[in-house]
Design a protein around this motif. Structure first.
Motif, short mmCIF file in Angstrom:
data_model
loop_
_atom_site.label_atom_id
_atom_site.label_comp_id
_atom_site.label_asym_id
_atom_site.label_seq_id
_atom_site.Cartn_x
_atom_site.Cartn_y
_atom_site.Cartn_z
N LEU A 180 0.85 -1.19 0.00
CA LEU A 180 0.00 0.00 0.00
C LEU A 180 0.89 1.24 0.00
N ASN A 181 0.45 2.27 -0.69
CA ASN A 181 1.15 3.54 -0.66
C ASN A 181 0.85 4.26 0.65
N MET A 182 1.83 5.02 1.14
CA MET A 182 1.62 5.86 2.31
C MET A 182 1.48 7.31 1.88
N PRO A 183 0.59 8.09 2.50
CA PRO A 183 0.49 9.51 2.18
C PRO A 183 1.82 10.22 2.44
N ALA A 184 2.10 11.26 1.68
CA ALA A 184 3.36 11.99 1.80
C ALA A 184 3.64 12.42 3.24
N LYS A 185 2.61 12.85 3.95
CA LYS A 185 2.80 13.37 5.30
C LYS A 185 3.22 12.30 6.30
N GLU A 186 3.08 11.01 5.93
CA GLU A 186 3.41 9.93 6.85
C GLU A 186 4.63 9.11 6.44
N LYS A 187 5.18 9.38 5.27
CA LYS A 187 6.25 8.53 4.75
C LYS A 187 7.51 8.54 5.61
N MET A 188 7.74 9.59 6.38
CA MET A 188 8.97 9.67 7.17
C MET A 188 8.71 9.51 8.67
N ARG A 189 7.56 8.97 9.04
CA ARG A 189 7.34 8.70 10.46
C ARG A 189 7.98 7.36 10.85
N PRO A 190 8.13 7.08 12.14
CA PRO A 190 8.73 5.81 12.57
C PRO A 190 7.93 4.61 12.07
N PRO A 191 8.60 3.48 11.82
CA PRO A 191 7.90 2.28 11.35
C PRO A 191 7.04 1.64 12.43
N ARG A 192 6.05 0.87 11.98
CA ARG A 192 5.16 0.15 12.88
C ARG A 192 5.03 -1.30 12.41
N TYR A 193 4.74 -2.19 13.36
CA TYR A 193 4.61 -3.61 13.03
C TYR A 193 3.46 -4.21 13.84
N LYS A 194 2.69 -5.12 13.20
CA LYS A 194 1.66 -5.86 13.92
C LYS A 194 1.39 -7.16 13.17
N ASP A 195 1.02 -8.22 13.91
CA ASP A 195 0.62 -9.48 13.29
C ASP A 195 -0.54 -10.09 14.07
N SER A 196 -1.03 -11.23 13.55
CA SER A 196 -2.20 -11.88 14.14
C SER A 196 -1.86 -13.13 14.93
N ILE A 197 -0.57 -13.35 15.21
CA ILE A 197 -0.15 -14.61 15.80
C ILE A 197 -0.86 -14.89 17.13
N ASP A 198 -1.01 -13.87 17.97
CA ASP A 198 -1.61 -14.08 19.29
C ASP A 198 -3.13 -14.00 19.28
N THR A 199 -3.71 -13.36 18.28
CA THR A 199 -5.16 -13.11 18.30
C THR A 199 -5.94 -13.97 17.32
N GLY A 200 -5.30 -14.42 16.24
CA GLY A 200 -6.02 -15.09 15.18
C GLY A 200 -6.77 -14.09 14.32
N VAL A 201 -7.42 -14.57 13.27
CA VAL A 201 -8.15 -13.73 12.32
C VAL A 201 -9.64 -13.96 12.51
N PRO A 202 -10.44 -12.90 12.77
CA PRO A 202 -11.89 -13.05 12.93
C PRO A 202 -12.54 -13.54 11.63
N MET A 203 -13.66 -14.25 11.76
CA MET A 203 -14.31 -14.81 10.58
C MET A 203 -15.83 -14.74 10.72
N LEU A 204 -16.50 -14.42 9.61
CA LEU A 204 -17.94 -14.52 9.49
C LEU A 204 -18.29 -15.72 8.62
N VAL A 205 -19.42 -16.38 8.90
CA VAL A 205 -19.93 -17.46 8.06
C VAL A 205 -21.41 -17.19 7.83
N ASN A 206 -21.84 -17.15 6.55
CA ASN A 206 -23.25 -16.88 6.28
C ASN A 206 -24.05 -18.18 6.15
N SER A 207 -25.30 -18.05 5.78
CA SER A 207 -26.19 -19.21 5.74
C SER A 207 -25.82 -20.21 4.65
N GLU A 208 -25.01 -19.78 3.65
CA GLU A 208 -24.57 -20.68 2.59
C GLU A 208 -23.15 -21.19 2.83
N GLN A 209 -22.69 -21.03 4.07
CA GLN A 209 -21.37 -21.50 4.50
C GLN A 209 -20.22 -20.77 3.78
#
Length: 279
Positions: free
Chosen positions: A118-147
């Motif tokens: 993803l592109n970052m807006p010009a005003k944010e390109k020189m801010r400190p880096p950030r990191y996050k992952d889903s290892i501890d939380t998992g990924v939320p999921m929806l399931v509808n009536s057709e599975q």
């Protein structure tokens, strides 16, 4: 859904000879706020075993999603994580990141995953880096009536009037990413009206009553509900949405800035060791 245009991924290599299928949009318009979608899908270890040795980034966000197999991530911020099947990982690189992504071989299941820029807006390109992952939380999921399964990777989503928050929030350009898996002949409706850009990348199966199959990217109108219908083969899609940033892009390899001078500065900073090192 109203298809505005379609684009087919092309085969290429990156890193240490890793075979990928790529959709690129470094014009700053066709995918905005996204820049690139790389899909790694192979049961042949030789296609990906070289991985992605240490390399830099500035001015972008990288979003990694693993469906099969895995990678070990390391960066100069001190993160060392095993990203495996079902996990996502987000790096907002800002002024500079050095990282590596090396494969964790799964002899039974092979490898299937994505790295999205993803592109970052010009005003944010020189801010400190950030990191996050889903290892501890998992990924939320929806399931509808057709599975139909909607895995909320980033942002917020609504499927058949059910609402869910993704595991990662705060992507550049209000980015939202979901993996939607439909059994054969199943249907689902997603509300995408709050977004300015909506992209659908087919990673498996085929859309019903169409010629669009795996490897095709569709840009669809956000003014209409996103109606997905699977053919007999089933259907798997990544849906990528967000708000276009509408800024000039200067691109050179792993750096995406707004001017050529900023690119030269990024290269100088990296060569001088100002990005840091993986410890």
């Amino acid at each position: 859904m109203k298809v505005i245009r379609s684009q087919k991924a092309y085969a290429t290599k990156d890193g240490a000879g890793v075979r990928i299928n790529r959709i690129a949009g470094f014009d700053g318009k066709s995918l905005d706020p996204y820049l690139m979608i790389d899909e790694l899908k192979s049961d042949d270890e030789s296609d990906y075993i070289g991985g992605f040795p240490p390399h830099p980034h500035r001015g972008i966000e990288t979003f990694t999603y693993i469906r099969k197999g895995g990678f070990e991530h390391q960066d100069q911020m001190g993160n060392k994580k095993a990203i495996r099947s079902g996990d996502v990982q987000w790096m907002s690189t800002g002024r500079g990141v050095v990282h590596s992504e090396m494969p964790l071989v799964d002899e039974d299941n092979g490898m299937h995953g994505f790295q999205i820029w993803l592109n970052m807006p010009a005003k944010e390109k020189m801010r400190p880096p950030r990191y996050k992952d889903s290892i501890d939380t998992g990924v939320p999921m929806l399931v509808n009536s057709e599975q139909v399964e909607l895995r909320a990777l980033a942002g917020a989503w609504s499927m058949d009037s059910q609402v869910i928050e993704g595991v990662i929030q705060g992507l550049a350009g209000d980015g939202a990413i979901a993996d939607v898996i439909l059994p054969k002949n199943a249907k689902a409706v997603l509300d995408v009206s709050k977004h300015g850009k909506v992209l659908v990348y087919i990673h498996s199966g085929q859309l019903a009553d169409s010629a669009f199959a795996a490897g095709n990217l569709l840009e669809v109108s956000p003014s209409e509900p996103l109606k997905l219908a699977a053919a007999e083969s089933g259907l798997g899609v990544l849906v990528l949405a967000g708000q276009p940033i509408n800024e000039e892009i200067a691109h050179m390899g792993p750096f995406v800035m707004n001017t050529q001078e900023q690119l030269r500065e990024a290269l100088r900073d990296y060569q001088l060791g100002n990005f840091g090192d993986i410890v």
